[in-house]
Design a protein around this motif. Structure first.
Motif, PDB file in Angstrom:
ATOM      1  N   LEU A  97      38.383  54.150  44.744  1.00 56.24           N
ATOM      2  CA  LEU A  97      37.182  54.030  44.963  1.00 56.24           C
ATOM      3  C   LEU A  97      36.511  53.242  43.777  1.00 56.24           C
ATOM      4  N   TRP A  98      36.856  53.653  42.562  1.00 56.63           N
ATOM      5  CA  TRP A  98      36.309  53.081  41.445  1.00 56.63           C
ATOM      6  C   TRP A  98      37.262  52.118  40.633  1.00 56.63           C
ATOM      7  N   GLY A  99      38.646  51.896  41.019  1.00 57.23           N
ATOM      8  CA  GLY A  99      39.597  51.169  39.902  1.00 57.23           C
ATOM      9  C   GLY A  99      39.988  51.914  39.041  1.00 57.23           C
ATOM     10  N   ASP A 100      41.293  51.410  38.532  1.00 55.21           N
ATOM     11  CA  ASP A 100      42.067  52.005  37.783  1.00 55.21           C
ATOM     12  C   ASP A 100      41.400  52.164  36.286  1.00 55.21           C
ATOM     13  N   ASN A 101      40.534  51.186  35.922  1.00 52.98           N
ATOM     14  CA  ASN A 101      40.065  51.444  34.564  1.00 52.98           C
ATOM     15  C   ASN A 101      39.113  52.386  34.287  1.00 52.98           C
TER      16      ASN A 101
ATOM     17  N   MET B  82      43.346  49.009  29.979  1.00 55.46           N
ATOM     18  CA  MET B  82      42.301  48.605  30.628  1.00 55.46           C
ATOM     19  C   MET B  82      41.918  47.182  30.433  1.00 55.46           C
ATOM     20  N   ASP B  83      42.198  46.525  29.454  1.00 55.19           N
ATOM     21  CA  ASP B  83      41.666  45.132  28.967  1.00 55.19           C
ATOM     22  C   ASP B  83      43.010  44.195  29.310  1.00 55.19           C
ATOM     23  N   ARG B  84      44.347  44.821  29.693  1.00 50.17           N
ATOM     24  CA  ARG B  84      45.520  43.900  30.035  1.00 50.17           C
ATOM     25  C   ARG B  84      45.913  43.353  28.742  1.00 50.17           C
ATOM     26  N   TRP B  98      56.336  49.879  27.749  1.00 49.38           N
ATOM     27  CA  TRP B  98      56.911  50.966  28.229  1.00 49.38           C
ATOM     28  C   TRP B  98      56.288  51.206  29.576  1.00 49.38           C
ATOM     29  N   GLY B  99      55.225  50.105  30.107  1.00 47.48           N
ATOM     30  CA  GLY B  99      54.640  50.401  31.336  1.00 47.48           C
ATOM     31  C   GLY B  99      53.407  51.126  31.391  1.00 47.48           C
ATOM     32  N   ASP B 100      52.498  50.758  32.277  1.00 50.32           N
ATOM     33  CA  ASP B 100      51.062  51.529  32.335  1.00 50.32           C
ATOM     34  C   ASP B 100      51.176  53.114  32.365  1.00 50.32           C
ATOM     35  N   ASN B 101      51.835  53.601  33.164  1.00 55.83           N
ATOM     36  CA  ASN B 101      52.093  55.051  33.324  1.00 55.83           C
ATOM     37  C   ASN B 101      52.301  55.872  31.876  1.00 55.83           C
ATOM     38  N   THR B 102      53.273  55.180  31.234  1.00 55.93           N
ATOM     39  CA  THR B 102      53.595  56.067  29.964  1.00 55.93           C
ATOM     40  C   THR B 102      52.725  55.647  29.148  1.00 55.93           C
ATOM     41  N   ALA B 103      51.976  54.595  29.041  1.00 60.11           N
ATOM     42  CA  ALA B 103      50.786  54.183  28.128  1.00 60.11           C
ATOM     43  C   ALA B 103      49.845  55.019  28.509  1.00 60.11           C
ATOM     44  N   ILE B 104      49.371  55.462  29.679  1.00 62.80           N
ATOM     45  CA  ILE B 104      48.288  56.364  30.061  1.00 62.80           C
ATOM     46  C   ILE B 104      48.737  57.934  29.494  1.00 62.80           C
ATOM     47  N   LEU B 105      49.965  57.953  29.708  1.00 61.79           N
ATOM     48  CA  LEU B 105      50.029  59.451  29.518  1.00 61.79           C
ATOM     49  C   LEU B 105      50.402  59.577  27.883  1.00 61.79           C
ATOM     50  N   ALA B 106      51.047  58.684  26.984  1.00 56.80           N
ATOM     51  CA  ALA B 106      51.036  58.845  25.912  1.00 56.80           C
ATOM     52  C   ALA B 106      49.683  58.789  25.026  1.00 56.80           C
ATOM     53  N   GLN B 145      32.720  52.439  28.766  1.00 53.31           N
ATOM     54  CA  GLN B 145      32.386  52.170  30.069  1.00 53.31           C
ATOM     55  C   GLN B 145      31.329  51.203  30.116  1.00 53.31           C
ATOM     56  N   MET B 146      30.245  51.255  29.260  1.00 49.61           N
ATOM     57  CA  MET B 146      29.318  50.249  29.064  1.00 49.61           C
ATOM     58  C   MET B 146      29.693  48.926  28.776  1.00 49.61           C
ATOM     59  N   ASP B 147      30.887  48.757  27.901  1.00 50.88           N
ATOM     60  CA  ASP B 147      31.271  47.589  27.659  1.00 50.88           C
ATOM     61  C   ASP B 147      31.981  46.956  28.823  1.00 50.88           C
ATOM     62  N   MET B 148      32.764  47.592  29.702  1.00 48.90           N
ATOM     63  CA  MET B 148      33.159  47.288  30.923  1.00 48.90           C
ATOM     64  C   MET B 148      32.076  46.904  31.907  1.00 48.90           C
ATOM     65  N   ASP B 149      31.047  47.664  31.992  1.00 49.40           N
ATOM     66  CA  ASP B 149      30.038  47.414  32.930  1.00 49.40           C
ATOM     67  C   ASP B 149      29.415  46.056  32.465  1.00 49.40           C
TER      68      ASP B 149
END
Lengths: 324, 324
Positions: A97-101, B82-84, B98-106, B145-149
């Motif tokens: 719904l809101w995207g990965d980020n 988030m910023d790729r 290591w890929g996105d998933n391990t980066a999220i989890l780490a 989140q504000m920065d992304m918005d």
């Protein structure tokens, strides 16, 4: 003492009363959504049950119960991003719904919120509660990484699998019980016994989930049958089948695991047939019984009269679909 | 009292001594990597400096200093996902390796690890330290989140921008100082003054970063000039240029912001020319000075002899490239 359902109702009321109307709304809207999807609310209710075995003023530990539930929902949210899952509890997932980020960021915030709720424990128990909670959070993270590692491995041993589900599933149930008991001022022996009860209950519950994926029926299981088989999930069933299969069965299993173009029902039927021949159902049932017995023994060791322990025992029976 | 560089050396030694050799290795290898990339280690050193203004036994608060640094590195790790972003501190980012998933989890694990380090505060200050830290963590999440918005908005007001950088950058500097002072037993007035010092220092530092992106030189800035301009970042510079531009300048700016096919140097030169005409450089310099003056005034209000405050004042001057 309150029943499971009474405590669950208290949890639901308190969850609904959480103030999540902060800014920016693009961060808090997905958090409100994730926490409104419901679910069994088993973990916070377990925390209140453990506390309620010793004391009646359960509202006192509600913030920590909500912390456990918020943490659990954080793990689901990030797991759904990692698994590219589209649906959770019958609704679109947050990242759909809101995207990965925003899903990553909303999850991060829920994790911090969970800590803030746990920090509402009273001074006498603050450090112990935080230690249990944060050590558990690390373990769950490790369990999720193990689970991801298993996806690309064909040689997962049963012991490794049990360790993975202990970390990914059991420790949070166990920690919920322990945090409840600690705040009630229970003895170290009691809190450890309740922790062990939670570990064994969690292991039994996860193995039952593995078993029902193959041998359950849709109406009571609530999920489609054969889902684990279709995605080659290294469950207790598949791991033991791979370990026990003879050469011919190995070959058939290997072909189905490698197949990319097949009729779902045929794959499910073929793999189930091998499980049947190898007696995997009975093996799983035996292990579930053994963990259930260990859970009951742990609960028996808690130094309280039986009537204080009855609700937890009933819950264990209900979760494992047993009569007694 | 120890100097900034002496305390920084203590931080580096303690970071290098962290035991991060847990299993599964696929989770802890990226954590070791992320924490070994170095960086300024400004935040943990600020925490020790604030403590050291009052007390000499700085090793006592080292775990909380490491917690601040681990938290900061968690935010960088998830922000890079988030910023790729491909590169961090001259090395490939964790998700690239290591890929996105391990980066999220780490990252999740580093966040929990940070809490576990903060929890090593002593009993007398545990609750206050945890409250400051967790409230700050929520704010930083909101700032991101504000920065992304802002990325998809053209109408960002200066006040909104200042609030975003306060949340995303300043509050962690301020919290580091406050957590150091709290553990030293400083008065509430002192801890608030140090917090304000950190907020103003952070705002001045970020605005200087915005200014140097346009008017700095590569050798001292350490980043390519014009990076913000090329990615249309809503900095203090662009926000004020958009607000002050006349019709013709608006049109030129709008064309460059919408352009997809251009020579980088030409875009940088054209946008910089508009900034020149509108006096954006002087405007930014004035605001940086004003925040610097407020930071100094906050530090002046701390109830300690000047010589105890000298290292923090020198650091502020050094960060903002001033002589006094």
């Amino acid at each position: 003492m309150l029943s499971f359902n009474q405590l669950l109702e208290h949890v639901n009321t308190a969850m609904a009363a959480l103030d999540l109307n902060r800014q920016p709304d693009r961060l808090y809207a997905p958090i409100r959504y994730a926490l409104s999807l419901g679910g069994k609310r088993l973990r916070p209710t377990l925390l209140l049950m453990a506390y309620n075995m010793y004391r009646d003023d359960t509202e006192r530990v509600m913030p920590t119960a909500l912390g456990i539930e918020t943490f659990h929902n954080f793990t689901l949210l990030h797991d759904d991003v990692m698994d590219r899952a589209d649906v959770r509890r019958g609704k679109p997932t947050v990242h759909k719904l809101w995207g990965d980020n925003t899903a990553i960021l909303a999850g991060d915030n829920m994790l911090v919120m969970a800590f803030r709720m746990m920090q509402q424990a009273d001074d006498a128990h603050l450090r112990q509660v935080m230690d249990i909670f944060s050590a558990t959070a690390v373990e769950i993270d490790e369990g999720q990484q193990m689970d991801m590692d298993f996806e690309t491995r064909m040689d997962v041993a049963e012991e490794e699998y049990i360790e993975m589900i202990r970390l990914k599933t059991s420790v949070l149930l166990a920690a919920a019980l322990k945090i409840g008991a600690v705040q009630a001022g229970a003895t170290a022996a009691d809190t450890e016994a309740l922790y062990d009860f939670g570990i064994c209950l969690g292991l039994a519950f996860q193995l039952q989930d593995d078993l029902l994926d193959v041998y359950g029926d849709y109406a009571t299981f609530g999920k489609k049958i054969g889902g684990d088989i279709l995605c080659n999930k290294k469950t207790f069933m598949l791991i033991n089948a791979l370990a026990r299969a003879d050469k011919a069965q190995q070959q058939v299993l290997g072909q189905w695991l490698a197949a990319t173009d097949y009729v779902a029902e045929e794959k499910i039927a073929a793999v189930t047939h091998i499980y049947d021949m190898l007696g995997i159902r009975e093996l799983a049932a035996k292990r579930i019984n053994a963990y259930f017995d260990k859970a009951v023994a742990a609960l028996d060791a808690v130094s309280l009269p039986d009537e204080r322990k009855a609700p937890l025992k009933e819950l264990a029976c209900a979760l494992l679909q047993r009569r007694s």
